[in-house]
Enzyme design. Structure first.
Site, PDB file in Angstrom:
ATOM      1  CG  ASN A   9      30.004  38.348  51.543  1.00 36.51           C
ATOM      2  OD1 ASN A   9      31.143  38.620  52.212  1.00 36.51           O
ATOM      3  ND2 ASN A   9      29.439  37.122  51.638  1.00 36.51           N
ATOM      4  CE  LYS A  11      30.834  35.284  48.474  1.00 34.10           C
ATOM      5  NZ  LYS A  11      30.362  34.468  47.458  1.00 34.10           N
ATOM      6  CG  HIS A  96      27.874  33.178  52.970  1.00 29.72           C
ATOM      7  ND1 HIS A  96      28.414  32.439  52.219  1.00 29.72           N
ATOM      8  CD2 HIS A  96      27.394  34.514  52.117  1.00 29.72           C
ATOM      9  CE1 HIS A  96      28.410  33.106  50.850  1.00 29.72           C
ATOM     10  NE2 HIS A  96      27.833  34.090  50.779  1.00 29.72           N
ATOM     11  CD  GLU A  98      31.175  31.528  49.920  1.00 31.97           C
ATOM     12  OE1 GLU A  98      31.627  32.542  50.518  1.00 31.97           O
ATOM     13  OE2 GLU A  98      30.640  31.865  48.715  1.00 31.97           O
ATOM     14  CD  GLU A 168      24.162  35.325  49.542  1.00 34.37           C
ATOM     15  OE1 GLU A 168      24.331  36.271  49.030  1.00 34.37           O
ATOM     16  OE2 GLU A 168      24.913  34.307  50.091  1.00 34.37           O
ATOM     17  N   GLY A 174      28.476  32.592  42.752  1.00 34.18           N
ATOM     18  CA  GLY A 174      29.860  32.740  42.333  1.00 34.18           C
ATOM     19  C   GLY A 174      29.733  31.693  40.721  1.00 34.18           C
ATOM     20  CB  SER A 213      25.442  35.046  39.812  1.00 35.21           C
ATOM     21  OG  SER A 213      25.788  34.144  39.869  1.00 35.21           O
TER      22      SER A 213
HETATM   23  P1  13P Z   1      28.185  36.163  44.010  1.00 37.14           P
HETATM   24  O1  13P Z   1      27.581  37.452  43.958  1.00 37.14           O
HETATM   25  O2  13P Z   1      29.856  36.273  43.672  1.00 37.14           O
HETATM   26  O3  13P Z   1      27.512  35.126  43.271  1.00 37.14           O
HETATM   27  O4  13P Z   1      28.320  35.816  45.665  1.00 37.14           O
HETATM   28  C1  13P Z   1      26.910  35.795  46.349  1.00 37.14           C
HETATM   29  C2  13P Z   1      27.328  35.774  47.792  1.00 37.14           C
HETATM   30  O5  13P Z   1      27.504  34.702  48.212  1.00 37.14           O
HETATM   31  C3  13P Z   1      27.170  37.051  48.514  1.00 37.14           C
HETATM   32  O6  13P Z   1      26.980  36.668  49.866  1.00 37.14           O
END
Ligand code: 13P
Length: 252
Positions: A9, A11, A96, A98, A168, A174, A213
């Protein structure tokens, strides 16, 4: 036997030029993954979708990071299912964390998108997971169950295996604080159980991913857990070298 899946992803990262360079560079990775029966994909920004489709190996899964549930209309800033289909994109990330945090993405709204996508024979990747506060209060399964029961309502038994779920935990995204493989496996097994209750044995064919992560060093541990079929990866999917290393490590 369920296949393994690595989905990156991106982002809000990569210009169109950078997306094209990645698409070209990952051709051999897609081929290698295919030889081992592993599915690989990326979710670029809307702007990068077409260039990745045009430049990558045709077996690379290309997913959008969001979609609207209406076909067209007065929805400034949105993109619809027919628009994605028109450029050959058939996978979409839905809900997601976010987007739940910054864009008011509710379970109900996710459900409208998932119903629309499944109806159009596309593949939603539905993200669920608890915040740090909910985790610390022991509410993980309660939160995830609600996200599943609302987000997945009104689907049909025979199409449930067209949905991919990504667990997740928000506190692991992150942050470098990945959930232990025991926690991830426990919640992914719980997810499969809820979906089995809702839609029957199709839940056994459904792919469930862990995200948060994930990196080359820890991907194998997750992917050898019985209910974890793949990974949804943010940061470590951006560089071609770590993307390649994740594919190699999950296969080797
Ligand atoms: P990270 O792998 O950067 O922690 O992000 C995970 C994520 O949100 C994938 O959609």
């Amino acid at each position: 036997m369920r296949k393994k899946l690595l989905l990156g992803n991106w982002k809000m990262n990569k210009t169109v030029g950078e997306a094209k360079a990645f698409a070209l560079a990952c051709r051999s990775i897609v081929e290698f993954a295919g030889e081992h029966g592993v599915l690989v994909g990326v979710a670029p920004t809307y702007l990068g979708l077409q260039t990745v489709k045009e430049n990558a190996d045709k077996h690379l899964i290309v997913a959008a990071q969001n979609v609207h549930f209406e076909d067209k209309g007065a929805y400034t800033g949105e993109v619809s299912v027919p628009m994605l289909k028109d450029i050959g994109v058939s996978w979409v990330i839905v809900g997601h964390s976010e987007r739940r945090t910054y864009d008011n993405e509710t379970n109900e709204k996710c459900n409208k998108k998932i119903v629309k996508l499944v109806h159009e024979e596309m593949t939603p990747v539905y993200c669920v997971g608890e915040t740090l506060e909910q985790f610390e209060k022991g509410l993980t399964k309660k939160v995830v169950e609600k996200q599943l029961r609302v987000g997945l309502q009104s689907l049909c038994e025979k199409c449930i295996d067209k949905v991919v779920i990504a667990y997740e935990p928000v506190w692991s995204i992150g942050t470098g604080k990945n959930a232990s493989k025991e926690i991830a496996q426990d919640v992914c097994a719980f997810i499969r159980g809820i979906v089995r209750e809702m839609y029957g044995e199709g839940a056994e064919r459904m792919l469930i991913l862990y995200g948060g992560s994930v990196k080359p060093e820890n991907i194998k541990a997750y992917l050898t857990s019985p209910d974890i079929d793949g990974a949804l990866v943010g940061g470590a999917s951006l560089q071609i070298d770590s993307y390649r290393a994740m594919v190699e490590n999950l296969i080797g």
